[in-house]
Design a protein around this motif. Sequence first.
Motif, PDB file in Angstrom:
ATOM      1  N   GLY A 179       0.866  56.474  66.172  1.00  0.00           N
ATOM      2  CA  GLY A 179       1.531  55.197  65.919  1.00  0.00           C
ATOM      3  C   GLY A 179       2.083  55.184  64.508  1.00  0.00           C
ATOM      4  N   ALA A 180       3.076  54.333  64.287  1.00  0.00           N
ATOM      5  CA  ALA A 180       3.802  54.336  63.009  1.00  0.00           C
ATOM      6  C   ALA A 180       2.941  54.268  61.743  1.00  0.00           C
ATOM      7  CB  ALA A 180       4.826  53.210  63.011  1.00  0.00           C
ATOM      8  N   PRO A 181       1.921  53.370  61.670  1.00  0.00           N
ATOM      9  CA  PRO A 181       1.184  53.274  60.395  1.00  0.00           C
ATOM     10  C   PRO A 181       0.088  54.331  60.237  1.00  0.00           C
ATOM     11  CG  PRO A 181       0.350  51.634  61.923  1.00  0.00           C
ATOM     12  CD  PRO A 181       1.457  52.371  62.641  1.00  0.00           C
ATOM     13  N   VAL A 182      -0.177  55.065  61.305  1.00  0.00           N
ATOM     14  CA  VAL A 182      -1.291  56.013  61.300  1.00  0.00           C
ATOM     15  C   VAL A 182      -0.855  57.352  60.702  1.00  0.00           C
ATOM     16  CG1 VAL A 182      -3.016  57.153  62.777  1.00  0.00           C
ATOM     17  CG2 VAL A 182      -2.149  54.902  63.405  1.00  0.00           C
ATOM     18  N   ASN A 183      -1.751  58.005  59.987  1.00  0.00           N
ATOM     19  CA  ASN A 183      -1.452  59.353  59.504  1.00  0.00           C
ATOM     20  C   ASN A 183      -2.681  60.244  59.639  1.00  0.00           C
ATOM     21  OD1 ASN A 183      -3.168  58.778  57.304  1.00  0.00           O
ATOM     22  ND2 ASN A 183      -1.464  58.018  56.077  1.00  0.00           N
ATOM     23  N   GLU A 184      -2.510  61.507  59.330  1.00  0.00           N
ATOM     24  CA  GLU A 184      -3.574  62.511  59.473  1.00  0.00           C
ATOM     25  C   GLU A 184      -4.836  62.115  58.690  1.00  0.00           C
ATOM     26  OE1 GLU A 184      -5.059  66.068  60.930  1.00  0.00           O
ATOM     27  OE2 GLU A 184      -2.920  65.683  61.144  1.00  0.00           O
ATOM     28  N   LYS A 185      -4.633  61.654  57.471  1.00  0.00           N
ATOM     29  CA  LYS A 185      -5.755  61.294  56.597  1.00  0.00           C
ATOM     30  C   LYS A 185      -6.581  60.163  57.222  1.00  0.00           C
ATOM     31  CE  LYS A 185      -6.627  59.912  51.763  1.00  0.00           C
ATOM     32  NZ  LYS A 185      -7.007  58.503  51.877  1.00  0.00           N
ATOM     33  N   PHE A 186      -5.886  59.127  57.696  1.00  0.00           N
ATOM     34  CA  PHE A 186      -6.564  57.994  58.337  1.00  0.00           C
ATOM     35  C   PHE A 186      -7.323  58.460  59.579  1.00  0.00           C
ATOM     36  CE2 PHE A 186      -6.437  54.719  61.684  1.00  0.00           C
ATOM     37  CZ  PHE A 186      -7.174  53.705  61.072  1.00  0.00           C
ATOM     38  N   ALA A 187      -6.672  59.304  60.380  1.00  0.00           N
ATOM     39  CA  ALA A 187      -7.286  59.810  61.619  1.00  0.00           C
ATOM     40  C   ALA A 187      -8.598  60.539  61.324  1.00  0.00           C
ATOM     41  CB  ALA A 187      -6.319  60.736  62.342  1.00  0.00           C
TER      42      ALA A 187
END
Length: 213
Positions: A179-187
Amino acid sequence: METNLNQLYDAILAGKLEDAVSVTNQAIAESVAPQTIINDYMVKAMEEIGARFEAGKAYVPNLLMSARAMKGALDILKPLIGGDNKVTIGKLCIGTVFGDLHDIGKNLVASMFEGCGFEVINLGVNVTADKFVETVKNEKVDILCMSALLTTTMNYMKTVIDALKEAGLRDQVKVMVGGAPVNEKFAMEIGADAYTDNANAAVVAAKKLMGIN
């Protein structure tokens, strides 16, 4: 006249639903095995459109049209496959998290998954942690995919992962987020197994999680 199944490949690649359905019906009439139609032509066409998308030679509308054509052909074949699970390479559920009502991106990803041989349970939008957990438990899915398009809802992904842990199911399922606001670091921070930023990458990642190259 024998059906030229390359026409099916071309129809899906071009996103022509009527042509894809027509060629598939001809192939069925000639007793071509559904697995052959799916694996050798439909999946390959979806992989090609995905590769073109990655290379910037195709765009989201192209992906959507191809996925629609593929799904139309797949719907004709599904009754013939019956309970034969060999046709799927894995089972996954996908949904947009609670509080979020965006589903265009999620549906595109779901269509790509179906096109590439996964059995997909699409839970829709505004999906609660309880619903995700219940689906993992009852449907024995291999992969759980979550989507969010708002910064306010993306943290709910962690709520779902925590709920899986509480239910003792976290070890039984792989978790993918996007999803747009999600990135690898957050995941990685929330404990997901994979993050992808587009539909084609999602299929590649899911196959990797399933141990399929």
